[in-house]
Structure formats: C-alpha cells, structure tokens
Design an enzyme around this catalytic site. Structure first.
Site, PDB file in Angstrom:
ATOM      1  N   ASN A  17      -0.794-108.541   6.129  1.00 50.47           N
ATOM      2  CA  ASN A  17      -2.165-108.833   6.575  1.00 50.47           C
ATOM      3  C   ASN A  17      -2.085-109.903   7.663  1.00 50.47           C
ATOM      4  OD1 ASN A  17      -4.845-109.474   6.858  1.00 50.47           O
ATOM      5  ND2 ASN A  17      -5.061-110.417   4.826  1.00 50.47           N
ATOM      6  N   TRP A  18      -2.327-109.481   8.890  1.00 48.39           N
ATOM      7  CA  TRP A  18      -2.204-110.414  10.018  1.00 48.39           C
ATOM      8  C   TRP A  18      -3.349-111.405  10.094  1.00 48.39           C
ATOM      9  CZ3 TRP A  18      -0.845-106.680  14.681  1.00 48.39           C
ATOM     10  CH2 TRP A  18       0.393-106.076  14.429  1.00 48.39           C
TER      11      TRP A  18
ATOM     12  N   HIS B 254     -11.367-109.144   0.840  1.00 54.68           N
ATOM     13  CA  HIS B 254     -10.383-110.234   0.860  1.00 54.68           C
ATOM     14  C   HIS B 254     -11.111-111.542   0.552  1.00 54.68           C
ATOM     15  CE1 HIS B 254      -7.533-113.190   2.270  1.00 54.68           C
ATOM     16  NE2 HIS B 254      -6.605-112.263   2.111  1.00 54.68           N
TER      17      HIS B 254
ATOM     18  N   GLU C 258     -10.969-114.370   1.776  1.00 54.82           N
ATOM     19  CA  GLU C 258     -11.480-115.111   2.948  1.00 54.82           C
ATOM     20  C   GLU C 258     -12.793-114.511   3.429  1.00 54.82           C
ATOM     21  OE1 GLU C 258      -7.845-114.842   5.172  1.00 54.82           O
ATOM     22  OE2 GLU C 258      -6.925-116.231   3.754  1.00 54.82           O
TER      23      GLU C 258
ATOM     24  N   GLU D 126      -5.018-111.262  -5.863  1.00 53.91           N
ATOM     25  CA  GLU D 126      -4.644-112.405  -5.031  1.00 53.91           C
ATOM     26  C   GLU D 126      -5.319-113.664  -5.576  1.00 53.91           C
ATOM     27  OE1 GLU D 126      -3.338-111.105  -0.896  1.00 53.91           O
ATOM     28  OE2 GLU D 126      -5.501-111.205  -0.809  1.00 53.91           O
TER      29      GLU D 126
ATOM     30  N   GLY E 253      -2.048-118.708   1.157  1.00 54.53           N
ATOM     31  CA  GLY E 253      -1.816-119.623   2.272  1.00 54.53           C
ATOM     32  C   GLY E 253      -1.479-121.043   1.852  1.00 54.53           C
TER      33      GLY E 253
ATOM     34  N   SER F 273       1.101-116.221  -0.895  1.00 53.82           N
ATOM     35  CA  SER F 273       2.337-116.946  -0.595  1.00 53.82           C
ATOM     36  C   SER F 273       3.614-116.157  -0.922  1.00 53.82           C
ATOM     37  CB  SER F 273       2.354-118.313  -1.290  1.00 53.82           C
ATOM     38  OG  SER F 273       1.314-119.123  -0.794  1.00 53.82           O
TER      39      SER F 273
ATOM     40  N   GLY G 156       0.457-112.291   3.705  1.00 57.38           N
ATOM     41  CA  GLY G 156      -0.244-112.885   4.838  1.00 57.38           C
ATOM     42  C   GLY G 156       0.735-113.550   5.791  1.00 57.38           C
ATOM     43  N   GLY G 157       0.816-114.871   5.689  1.00 61.52           N
ATOM     44  CA  GLY G 157       1.613-115.682   6.619  1.00 61.52           C
ATOM     45  C   GLY G 157       2.996-115.125   6.924  1.00 61.52           C
TER      46      GLY G 157
HETATM   47  P1  PGA Z   1      -0.512-115.516   2.274  1.00 62.78           P
HETATM   48  O1  PGA Z   1      -1.821-114.593   2.330  1.00 62.78           O
HETATM   49  O2  PGA Z   1       0.663-114.607   2.060  1.00 62.78           O
HETATM   50  O3  PGA Z   1      -0.473-116.210   3.596  1.00 62.78           O
HETATM   51  O4  PGA Z   1      -0.689-116.463   1.125  1.00 62.78           O
HETATM   52  C1  PGA Z   1      -1.976-113.506   1.475  1.00 62.78           C
HETATM   53  C2  PGA Z   1      -3.284-112.805   1.758  1.00 62.78           C
HETATM   54  O5  PGA Z   1      -4.269-113.487   2.029  1.00 62.78           O
HETATM   55  O6  PGA Z   1      -3.366-111.560   1.745  1.00 62.78           O
END
Ligand code: PGA
Length: 256
Positions: A12-13, A100, A102, A172, A178, A217, A238-239
């Site tokens: 996931n960018w 998601h 966010e 998640e 993150g 993470s 993500g990251g």
């Molecule tokens: P992260 O993000 O790997 O940076 O913790 C995961 C996500 O939000 O899908």
C-alpha cells in the site's frame, strides 16, 4: 492454512508515487520478483489514482495485481472528488482497498459507507480488501473483539453468502500502523482467527476460503514469523513496500 488459500502480499503506497516514480518502481519490482508460477504468494500494489493506469500497463502479464486505495459506492452523482468502481475497471484495475484506518480516521469513512462499498466493488468485478482493526485504547480496554465484530459484520452485511470468499479482509491494528510496533505473531494469529470465525457465523465454507491478511509495520525481518501463523494469509504492507527490494523480500518470506 488450508492449501486452497494462497497467501497474498499487497503493498500500500498510500500518498506516494508520481507517475515517474511508479514507472520506475514497477520496472524494478519485476526484476526482483520470481516468475508468477514460482512466487510463494499472490502479489499486488495499491497505487494512487493518478498512477493506476500506468501501473496496469507496466505490470500487465506479470500477475501483479493493481489496486486502488479507495472507491465510492455510487455509480455517479454529486460526490466531488470521488471515483467509482466502473472508472477503475475501465482502466484495468483489479481491486480496491476499502476502509483503511487512515481513511476512517482522517476522511470520515464509516462502516455504513463500507456496507455499500464492498458489494459495489464485487458487483463491478473488483476484488475488495476490507480493512479492520482496533486502536491501542480499545485493545487495552479489552474491546478488540467487540470492535472487530462490529467492523466485520457491518462491512460484509450486504455481501451475498456465495460471494463472501471473494472479499479479502486485512486485520490492521491501528497501534501497529506506521509505528514500527508490529503485533506479535500470537496477537496477529488470535485476532485473525477471530475475524475468520466471524465470517464463519455467516458461512463456514466462506470462512475456510476467505483470505485474511495482517497489516501494521510488516518488514522483511518480521514477516516470516507472522506469515507462518496458520490463519494469516498474507500481509498488507505500507512503509516497507515503498522499497521494491524490501517488498520482494517480504514476498519471498510467504509460505506457499
Ligand atoms: P505500515 O502500514 O506497514 O507502514 O505500518 C500498513 C498499512 O497501513 O496498510
């Protein structure tokens, strides 16, 4: 994990990826991944809307799926700034991440909207990835199961029984996104087994077949032990997915 459930590793960018960056990323990723037949997992990337068509073209024939990071449930209307399922399928997108944390946290995404988005994605031929997860406070207060029950039941409520297994769920925990604070393999296993059992309340067959990913993470050095858990069917990354090398290493740690 039952043999039918092939793991999936999805990057996931988020807010990353001009078209130039996306093109470079896709080309590098393809040099790092084994051939589709030898990959231990299905692979996908979630790119921003402006780079989706480019990713579809660049990754065509590679078996790497291309996902949007959001989608509106309506086909058209007065919803400024939104994108419909048909707009995504028209350019060859394979699926969409929905709900998601966010989007829930910063953009007011609700379980009520997700109830419409998940079936709308399926109806259009997109593969939905429905995200669920608790906050740190909810976990500490012993509210994790209540939260997951609510999110899973609401998100899947309008999906017909026969199509449930086509949804992918990503567990998640918000405290792990993150933050570098990855869930222990035991926590991931326990929560994901619970999510699977919730699907089982609707259909036992779907519970056996549905993919449930872990996200939060995930990095090359912690992926293997999480992915080895019996109910964990892959990861939403993500990251670490922004570095094609790290992402390819995570793919390589999946147990087929
Ligand atoms: P992260 O993000 O790997 O940076 O913790 C995961 C996500 O939000 O899908």
């Amino acid at each position: 994990m039952t043999p039918e459930r092939r793991p999936a590793i999805v990057g996931n960018w988020k807010l990353w990826g001009t078209r130039a960056q996306a093109a470079d990323y896709c080309d590098r990723l393809l040099t790092l991944l084994p051939d589709e037949r030898r990959r231990p997992a299905a692979v996908g990337i979630c790119a921003p809307f402006t780079a989706l068509d480019l990713c579809v073209e660049r990754l065509s024939g590679s078996g790497v799926g291309v996902y949007a990071q959001n989608m509106h449930q309506e086909e058209m209307g007065a919803f400024t700034g939104e994108v419909s399922a048909a707009m995504l399928t028209e350019i060859g997108v394979d699926g969409a991440v929905l709900g998601h944390s966010e989007r829930r946290q910063y953009f007011g995404e609700t379980d009520r909207a997700l109830q419409e988005k998940v079936p709308a994605a399926l109806a259009a031929g997109l593969r939905p990835i429905l995200c669920v997860g608790e906050t740190e406070d909810e976990r500490e207060a012993g509210e994790t199961e209540r939260k997951l029950r609510h999110q899973v039941q609401e998100g899947l409520e309008k999906v017909e029984g026969e199509r449930l297994a086509e949804v992918t769920i990503a567990y998640e925990p918000i405290w792990a996104i993150g933050t570098g604070k990855v869930a222990t393999p035991e926590i991931a296993q326990e929560a994901i087994a619970f999510v699977r059992a919730l699907v089982g309340d609707r259909s036992r067959e779907a519970a056996e077949a549905i993919r449930v990913l872990y996200g939060g993470s995930v990095k090359p050095d912690n992926a293997e032990e999480i992915l080895a858990q019996p109910d964990v069917d892959g990861a939403l990354v993500g990251g670490a997915s922004l570095d094609p090398e790290a992402f390819a290493r995570i793919v390589a740690s999946a147990s087929p």
